[in-house]
Design a protein around this motif. Structure first.
Motif, PDB file in Angstrom:
ATOM      1  N   THR A  22       0.808  -1.218   0.000  1.00 57.98           N
ATOM      2  CA  THR A  22       0.000   0.000   0.000  1.00 57.98           C
ATOM      3  C   THR A  22       0.845   1.274   0.000  1.00 57.98           C
ATOM      4  N   THR A  23       2.068   1.186   0.534  1.00 59.09           N
ATOM      5  CA  THR A  23       2.924   2.363   0.659  1.00 59.09           C
ATOM      6  C   THR A  23       4.298   2.071   0.072  1.00 59.09           C
ATOM      7  N   LEU A  24       4.766   2.992  -0.767  1.00 59.63           N
ATOM      8  CA  LEU A  24       6.118   2.922  -1.308  1.00 59.63           C
ATOM      9  C   LEU A  24       6.949   3.976  -0.585  1.00 59.63           C
ATOM     10  N   SER A  25       8.009   3.520   0.080  1.00 61.42           N
ATOM     11  CA  SER A  25       8.929   4.426   0.773  1.00 61.42           C
ATOM     12  C   SER A  25      10.210   4.517  -0.029  1.00 61.42           C
ATOM     13  N   LEU A  26      10.670   5.740  -0.254  1.00 62.22           N
ATOM     14  CA  LEU A  26      11.908   5.991  -0.985  1.00 62.22           C
ATOM     15  C   LEU A  26      12.816   6.854  -0.119  1.00 62.22           C
ATOM     16  N   THR A  27      14.050   6.411   0.053  1.00 62.02           N
ATOM     17  CA  THR A  27      15.007   7.145   0.875  1.00 62.02           C
ATOM     18  C   THR A  27      16.279   7.387   0.077  1.00 62.02           C
ATOM     19  N   VAL A  28      16.654   8.648  -0.085  1.00 63.38           N
ATOM     20  CA  VAL A  28      17.924   8.988  -0.720  1.00 63.38           C
ATOM     21  C   VAL A  28      19.009   8.750   0.323  1.00 63.38           C
ATOM     22  N   VAL A  29      19.877   7.772   0.058  1.00 67.33           N
ATOM     23  CA  VAL A  29      20.924   7.444   1.023  1.00 67.33           C
ATOM     24  C   VAL A  29      22.294   7.952   0.585  1.00 67.33           C
ATOM     25  N   ASP A  30      22.437   8.290  -0.699  1.00 67.54           N
ATOM     26  CA  ASP A  30      23.706   8.844  -1.165  1.00 67.54           C
ATOM     27  C   ASP A  30      23.446   9.677  -2.416  1.00 67.54           C
ATOM     28  N   ALA A  31      24.124  10.780  -2.485  1.00 67.17           N
ATOM     29  CA  ALA A  31      24.013  11.677  -3.641  1.00 67.17           C
ATOM     30  C   ALA A  31      25.305  12.487  -3.720  1.00 67.17           C
ATOM     31  N   PRO A  32      25.612  13.008  -4.899  1.00 65.30           N
ATOM     32  CA  PRO A  32      26.782  13.879  -4.999  1.00 65.30           C
ATOM     33  C   PRO A  32      26.656  15.048  -4.005  1.00 65.30           C
ATOM     34  N   PRO A  33      27.775  15.599  -3.595  1.00 62.62           N
ATOM     35  CA  PRO A  33      27.731  16.702  -2.632  1.00 62.62           C
ATOM     36  C   PRO A  33      26.742  17.803  -3.050  1.00 62.62           C
ATOM     37  N   PHE A  34      25.991  18.274  -2.089  1.00 62.20           N
ATOM     38  CA  PHE A  34      25.033  19.368  -2.255  1.00 62.20           C
ATOM     39  C   PHE A  34      23.844  19.022  -3.150  1.00 62.20           C
ATOM     40  N   MET A  35      23.662  17.744  -3.498  1.00 60.68           N
ATOM     41  CA  MET A  35      22.583  17.353  -4.405  1.00 60.68           C
ATOM     42  C   MET A  35      21.451  16.591  -3.714  1.00 60.68           C
ATOM     43  N   THR A  36      21.582  16.259  -2.440  1.00 63.43           N
ATOM     44  CA  THR A  36      20.568  15.457  -1.763  1.00 63.43           C
ATOM     45  C   THR A  36      19.218  16.156  -1.768  1.00 63.43           C
ATOM     46  N   GLY A  37      19.178  17.426  -1.427  1.00 59.36           N
ATOM     47  CA  GLY A  37      17.913  18.167  -1.411  1.00 59.36           C
ATOM     48  C   GLY A  37      17.267  18.200  -2.779  1.00 59.36           C
ATOM     49  N   TRP A  38      18.069  18.399  -3.798  1.00 60.97           N
ATOM     50  CA  TRP A  38      17.564  18.401  -5.169  1.00 60.97           C
ATOM     51  C   TRP A  38      16.993  17.034  -5.519  1.00 60.97           C
ATOM     52  N   ALA A  39      17.703  15.965  -5.155  1.00 60.32           N
ATOM     53  CA  ALA A  39      17.245  14.606  -5.463  1.00 60.32           C
ATOM     54  C   ALA A  39      15.910  14.309  -4.790  1.00 60.32           C
ATOM     55  N   VAL A  40      15.774  14.707  -3.542  1.00 56.27           N
ATOM     56  CA  VAL A  40      14.522  14.483  -2.818  1.00 56.27           C
ATOM     57  C   VAL A  40      13.374  15.208  -3.520  1.00 56.27           C
ATOM     58  N   LYS A  41      13.598  16.449  -3.910  1.00 53.35           N
ATOM     59  CA  LYS A  41      12.563  17.227  -4.602  1.00 53.35           C
ATOM     60  C   LYS A  41      12.210  16.579  -5.941  1.00 53.35           C
ATOM     61  N   GLN A  42      13.207  16.132  -6.692  1.00 53.34           N
ATOM     62  CA  GLN A  42      12.959  15.498  -7.988  1.00 53.34           C
ATOM     63  C   GLN A  42      12.157  14.212  -7.838  1.00 53.34           C
ATOM     64  N   ILE A  43      12.482  13.416  -6.824  1.00 56.92           N
ATOM     65  CA  ILE A  43      11.732  12.175  -6.593  1.00 56.92           C
ATOM     66  C   ILE A  43      10.281  12.496  -6.286  1.00 56.92           C
ATOM     67  N   LYS A  44      10.043  13.462  -5.412  1.00 60.90           N
ATOM     68  CA  LYS A  44       8.662  13.824  -5.062  1.00 60.90           C
ATOM     69  C   LYS A  44       7.908  14.307  -6.292  1.00 60.90           C
ATOM     70  N   THR A  45       8.515  15.185  -7.062  1.00 61.63           N
ATOM     71  CA  THR A  45       7.862  15.725  -8.253  1.00 61.63           C
ATOM     72  C   THR A  45       7.544  14.615  -9.240  1.00 61.63           C
ATOM     73  N   ARG A  46       8.510  13.753  -9.498  1.00 59.27           N
ATOM     74  CA  ARG A  46       8.316  12.676 -10.485  1.00 59.27           C
ATOM     75  C   ARG A  46       7.278  11.668 -10.008  1.00 59.27           C
ATOM     76  N   MET A  47       7.317  11.306  -8.738  1.00 56.78           N
ATOM     77  CA  MET A  47       6.330  10.353  -8.208  1.00 56.78           C
ATOM     78  C   MET A  47       4.932  10.947  -8.266  1.00 56.78           C
ATOM     79  N   ASP A  48       4.788  12.213  -7.898  1.00 56.13           N
ATOM     80  CA  ASP A  48       3.476  12.859  -7.976  1.00 56.13           C
ATOM     81  C   ASP A  48       2.949  12.836  -9.409  1.00 56.13           C
ATOM     82  N   GLU A  49       3.834  13.115 -10.382  1.00 56.05           N
ATOM     83  CA  GLU A  49       3.425  13.088 -11.792  1.00 56.05           C
ATOM     84  C   GLU A  49       3.029  11.685 -12.220  1.00 56.05           C
ATOM     85  N   GLU A  50       3.822  10.693 -11.870  1.00 55.73           N
ATOM     86  CA  GLU A  50       3.547   9.319 -12.279  1.00 55.73           C
ATOM     87  C   GLU A  50       2.253   8.789 -11.655  1.00 55.73           C
TER      88      GLU A  50
END
Length: 82
Positions: A48-76
């Motif tokens: 019923t629930t899909l959990s996604l956790t960013v555990v590694d990203a290039p420096p200073f990109m974690t916040g961007w990755a989290v936002k991109q995942i949310k945006t893309r998942m909402d669209e899908e």
């Protein structure tokens, strides 16, 4: 951690897995870890629930990755075809 949770039906999960695989991201089972282009994400789906956790990203990109995942998942998930 940067965990996001999404309400996902089994049919939506199957469609999301197919889209991820088509993009070169191998999804095996209902939980695991995937990496691509310097980003690593843990996923867990309980039926019923899909959990996604960013555990590694290039420096200073974690916040961007989290936002991109949310945006893309909402669209899908808003897409009527899944």
């Amino acid at each position: 951690m940067n965990t996001q949770q999404f309400a996902v039906t089994p049919a939506q999960f199957t469609a999301l897995v197919a889209k991820a695989q088509a993009a070169g991201v191998t999804i095996t089972g209902n939980s695991g870890t995937v990496s691509k282009d310097g980003f690593t994400v843990e996923y867990a789906y309980d039926g019923t629930t899909l959990s996604l956790t960013v555990v590694d990203a290039p420096p200073f990109m974690t916040g961007w990755a989290v936002k991109q995942i949310k945006t893309r998942m909402d669209e899908e998930l808003a897409n009527a075809t899944i």
